[in-house]
Design a protein around this motif. Structure first.
Motif, short mmCIF file in Angstrom:
data_model
loop_
_atom_site.label_atom_id
_atom_site.label_comp_id
_atom_site.label_asym_id
_atom_site.label_seq_id
_atom_site.Cartn_x
_atom_site.Cartn_y
_atom_site.Cartn_z
N SER A 201 0.68 -1.16 0.15
CA SER A 201 0.03 -0.01 -0.03
C SER A 201 0.78 1.17 -0.01
O SER A 201 0.58 2.21 -0.51
N SER A 202 1.97 1.30 0.72
CA SER A 202 2.65 2.21 0.66
C SER A 202 3.47 2.85 -0.32
O SER A 202 3.48 3.91 -0.73
N GLU A 203 3.77 1.52 -1.31
CA GLU A 203 4.43 2.16 -2.66
C GLU A 203 3.50 2.65 -3.72
O GLU A 203 3.59 3.37 -4.18
N ILE A 204 2.23 2.17 -3.51
CA ILE A 204 1.08 2.72 -4.19
C ILE A 204 0.68 4.07 -3.81
O ILE A 204 0.51 5.02 -4.82
N ASP A 205 0.55 4.34 -2.45
CA ASP A 205 0.41 5.59 -2.17
C ASP A 205 1.43 6.32 -2.83
O ASP A 205 1.18 7.66 -3.13
N VAL A 206 2.82 6.26 -2.52
CA VAL A 206 3.78 7.12 -3.21
C VAL A 206 3.71 7.31 -4.82
O VAL A 206 3.76 8.57 -5.08
N LYS A 207 3.37 6.16 -5.51
CA LYS A 207 3.33 6.48 -6.89
C LYS A 207 1.76 7.19 -7.27
O LYS A 207 2.09 8.20 -8.13
N SER A 208 0.93 7.08 -6.26
CA SER A 208 -0.33 7.87 -6.57
C SER A 208 -0.03 9.27 -6.35
O SER A 208 -0.58 10.22 -7.06
N ALA A 209 0.73 9.59 -5.38
CA ALA A 209 1.07 10.77 -5.03
C ALA A 209 1.80 11.48 -6.15
O ALA A 209 1.43 12.62 -6.47
N GLN A 210 2.73 10.85 -6.92
CA GLN A 210 3.54 11.35 -7.80
C GLN A 210 2.53 11.85 -9.02
O GLN A 210 2.78 12.56 -9.72
N ILE A 211 1.70 10.80 -9.38
CA ILE A 211 0.79 11.01 -10.36
C ILE A 211 -0.07 12.15 -10.15
O ILE A 211 -0.28 13.13 -10.83
N SER A 212 -0.52 12.25 -8.88
CA SER A 212 -1.39 13.60 -8.31
C SER A 212 -0.64 14.74 -8.77
O SER A 212 -0.97 15.79 -9.24
N LYS A 215 -0.41 15.55 -12.43
CA LYS A 215 -1.56 15.88 -13.03
C LYS A 215 -1.80 17.34 -12.70
O LYS A 215 -2.30 18.14 -13.54
N SER A 216 -1.27 17.68 -11.37
CA SER A 216 -1.74 19.30 -11.02
C SER A 216 -0.71 20.04 -11.91
O SER A 216 -1.14 21.16 -12.28
N LEU A 217 0.27 19.59 -12.05
CA LEU A 217 1.51 20.49 -13.02
C LEU A 217 0.75 20.54 -14.51
O LEU A 217 0.96 21.88 -14.92
N LEU A 218 0.15 19.48 -14.69
CA LEU A 218 -0.26 19.58 -16.42
C LEU A 218 -1.56 20.47 -16.21
O LEU A 218 -1.45 21.29 -17.40
N ASN A 219 -2.36 20.37 -15.07
CA ASN A 219 -3.44 21.42 -15.46
C ASN A 219 -2.81 23.04 -15.21
O ASN A 219 -3.40 23.62 -15.79
N ASN A 220 -1.92 23.06 -14.42
CA ASN A 220 -1.17 24.18 -14.21
C ASN A 220 -0.82 24.87 -15.69
O ASN A 220 -0.83 26.08 -16.00
N MET A 221 -0.05 24.01 -16.32
CA MET A 221 0.51 24.11 -17.72
C MET A 221 -0.78 24.61 -18.61
O MET A 221 -0.57 25.71 -19.39
N LYS A 222 -1.64 24.13 -18.65
CA LYS A 222 -3.03 24.14 -19.59
C LYS A 222 -3.64 25.39 -19.17
O LYS A 222 -4.01 26.02 -20.03
N SER A 223 -3.81 25.78 -17.69
CA SER A 223 -4.50 26.96 -17.48
C SER A 223 -3.79 28.16 -17.02
O SER A 223 -4.46 29.33 -16.95
N LEU A 224 -2.55 27.83 -16.75
CA LEU A 224 -1.75 29.32 -16.55
C LEU A 224 -0.49 29.28 -17.45
O LEU A 224 -0.57 30.39 -18.30
N GLN A 307 4.79 16.29 -20.61
CA GLN A 307 4.28 15.93 -19.20
C GLN A 307 3.20 14.88 -19.22
O GLN A 307 2.87 14.12 -18.49
N GLU A 308 2.25 14.90 -20.41
CA GLU A 308 1.47 13.81 -20.48
C GLU A 308 1.99 12.29 -20.51
O GLU A 308 1.59 11.35 -20.09
N GLN A 309 3.05 12.45 -21.43
CA GLN A 309 3.81 10.95 -21.37
C GLN A 309 4.41 10.70 -19.91
O GLN A 309 4.40 9.47 -19.79
N LYS A 310 4.86 11.71 -19.33
CA LYS A 310 5.32 11.19 -17.82
C LYS A 310 4.35 10.74 -17.12
O LYS A 310 4.49 9.67 -16.35
N ILE A 311 3.07 11.21 -17.27
CA ILE A 311 2.16 10.74 -16.42
C ILE A 311 1.51 9.33 -16.86
O ILE A 311 1.17 8.61 -16.05
#
Length: 627
Positions: A201-212, A215-224, A307-311
């Motif tokens: 679960s801990s590995e999944i949490d770390v990887k999920s946080a990286q994805i989140s 995605k946040s950075l990607l949204n920032n790129m698209k909107s700002l 960035q989308e490829q990285k996600i």
């Protein structure tokens, strides 16, 4: 001198010959030019034969027979389970009434109660001696028992639709609970398999946080940070897709193609090459082709696609951390949470199932209590009336009843008996909670809706009976009606379906709108047709033989009436000349192509049907085959 005269005469002779030759050539060519400048006409000989005219009209298709559904009593409508156009069979439910008595029954019951009350007052106020306490007590008890029975009946009223809904709710709850039980079993088995492995679960949490975060950075790129370039390439790609409508390719495909085409257009010094020809006409009008805009588009697409490829890579790595059991990929904590939620929902659905069972049992008990109370009302009414009659008899036996009171009460008794008989008749002939179809047909009209009151004898809906066929009618002049006969076949001119549709004349009657000048033609239709359709009918009159028949296109008209133009030939030194000559005619009969006429025509006349230019009587013309 003589030699000179001879030479002079020879010259004059040669000049005359040349002049005549020139004049002959000019005359020939002027004739040819004139002929080609004349209007060219097509003509046809007058014929003899028969003409069958057509009577045409348009009507609305209607069923030959309809069944009117009427309400026997005034009652509130609970629901109407059918709609216009539905097919119904004998016995199908057309509408549900609300449970309870009709307005007429309630009114008669109220009137009966009022009559009994007045009769009771007459008994109490009668000038009789003696003690009637027992009889009056019996009346009081009977009244209480009757009131209680009516209250119980009102309190336990339940409709057939409510019972149906309650049963459906039980079945639904059973199905949902059964499905949830299966889901709990499935999750329990899955969890048992997963508990044999490691909890990552801990590995999944770390990887999920990286994805989140990605995605946040990607949204920032698209909107700002890269919003302008991203919006521009999106708008351009959408415009290009709209132009290429029908071709394969997604919006992302068009964005990639744009970036690939535009990137080489940016020079190292910041200037731009000419816009690629493949993009000609695809760029939106409000989007300028300049270095700043194109650089913004290319940079935005490059950064955002990276960035989308990285996600996508991070999500692939996350998926590798889940465990597959054949039905999908799962992780320890997710399955554990799903099992917990499934059991909680199982408990909720079990409670809902019990509630549905209790509700159904309650409504079935109410139905039983309602029927019992209804019988108690009838029995209580009888007991109450018997108590009243018992008091009357006691007063009669005492011999103290005054004659006027007796006559009054006798009339009241008759009113009560008549009203009770009327009430029994209405209850005995009631139509129940449902109205059912008595025919097989199609619902044509519905005049009621849920919550409305259906008045007594009102038409609730109309059901067409297709088995009896369809028909239509339209009005014609009396003169036209005399040219057709019952049984004549007609043509439906605006019906284009593959199934055949025939129309037969089955009736001729006076037109009520114009009885002096018009008749109504009634047709029977056979084939696939729907009520309400507008159909056009063409019916042939009985044909007649005529001596002079011309094409309809040859008939002309002006203020002096109808006429035709015939070709009249005239010989001349330069050949035949053709002139359009007017002959007045009167049209006797017409069909779609020809008309029979009277006038000065014969079968040897050549009538003009068409011309390349407008022509008038006396105009010189040339025939179509006369070159």
């Amino acid at each position: 001198m003589t030699e000179q005269k001879v030479k002079k005469r020879g010259w004059v002779k040669n000049a005359a010959i040349i002049f005549l030759a020139v004049m002959l050539v000019l005359t020939f060519f002027s004739n040819t030019i004139m002929k080609h400048s004349l209007p060219e006409v097509a003509a046809q000989y007058v014929q003899s034969g028969s003409i069958s005219a057509k009577i045409r009209g348009t009507g609305t298709v209607a069923a030959n027979e309809s069944y009117e559904v009427k309400s026997e009593q005034s009652r509130e409508v609970l629901s109407v389970p059918v709609k216009v156009g539905d097919k119904v069979s004998v016995g199908d439910i057309l509408l549900h009434y609300s449970e309870g008595d009709s307005t007429q029954v309630k009114e008669i019951e109220a009137a009966l109660d009022a009559l009994v009350l007045e009769y009771k007052k007459s008994l109490i106020n009668a000038s009789a001696s003696g003690d009637y306490a027992a009889e009056k007590r019996a009346i009081e008890l009977a009244q209480k028992a009757l009131d209680k029975a009516k209250a119980d009946k009102s309190a336990n009223a339940v409709t057939a639709q409510q019972l149906t809904d309650a049963k459906a709710a039980v079945k639904k709850a059973e199905a949902e609970l059964e499905a949830q039980n299966d889901k709990v079993t499935e999750l329990t088995d899955r969890f048992s398999k997963l508990t044999e492995g490691n909890d990552n679960s801990s590995e999944i949490d770390v990887k999920s946080a990286q994805i989140s975060a990605a995605k946040s950075l990607l949204n920032n790129m698209k909107s700002l940070s890269f919003k302008a370039g991203y919006d521009n390439i999106t708008e351009w790609a959408q415009a290009w897709m709209e132009i290429d409508k029908g071709k394969a390719g997604t919006l992302e495909d068009y964005k990639a193609a744009l970036a690939q085409l535009l990137a080489p257009c940016i020079n190292s010094d910041g200037s731009l090459l000419t816009e690629p020809t493949v993009l000609a006409g695809t760029r939106p009008a409000d989007l300028e082709y300049n270095p700043q805009t194109i650089r913004g588009i290319v940079d935005a697409y490059t950064v955002i696609s990276t960035q989308e490829q990285k996600i996508a890579l991070l999500e692939t790595e996350l998926n590798s951390l889940y465990v597959s059991d054949g039905g999908g990929s799962w992780d320890y904590q997710t399955v554990k949470q799903q099992l917990k939620e499934a059991k909680e929902k199982q408990k909720t659905l079990d409670t809902a199932k019990k509630d549905a069972d209790d509700r159904l049992a309650e409504m079935e008990k109410m139905k039983t209590d309602f029927e019992t109370a209804d019988k108690a009302v009838d029995a209580g009414q009888t007991t109450y009336e018997e108590a009243l009659y018992a008091l009357e008899k006691a007063q009669k036996d005492s011999g103290k009843q005054q004659a006027l009171d007796e006559l009054n009460m006798e009339a009241q008794r008759k009113q009560i008996d008549d009203k009770k008989e009327e009430l029994d008749s209405l209850k005995g002939g009631g139509e129940g909670s449902d109205v059912k179809s008595k025919v097989n047909g199609i619902v044509a009209t519905i005049n009621v809706s849920a919550g409305k009151t259906a008045e007594a004898n009102a038409v609730l809906m109309t059901v067409e009976v297709p088995d009896m066929g369809y028909g239509l009618s339209f009005s014609v002049t009396t003169a036209q009606s005399k040219k057709v006969a019952l049984g004549d076949a007609a043509e439906v001119t605006n019906y284009w379906y593959s199934e055949p549709l025939t129309a037969t004349l089955v009736g001729i009657k006076s037109d009520p709108q114009n009885p002096g000048t018009n008749k109504i033609l009634n047709f029977k239709l056979q084939g696939e047709v729907e009520s309400g359709a507008q159909l056009s009918i063409a019916l042939g009159e009985r044909g007649g033989n005529y001596e002079t028949i011309v094409p309809n296109s040859s008939i002309r008209s002006d203020s002096n009436g109808k006429f035709v133009l015939v070709v009249v030939s005239k010989n001349s030194a330069l050949g035949n000349r053709y002139k359009a000559t007017r002959i007045d005619v009167q049209v006797l009969a017409s069909d779609d192509v020809n008309s029979a006429v009277s006038g000065g025509l014969t079968t040897s006349d050549f009538v003009i049907t068409t011309s390349t230019k407008p022509i008038e009587p006396g105009t010189l013309v040339r025939l179509a085959d006369d070159t």
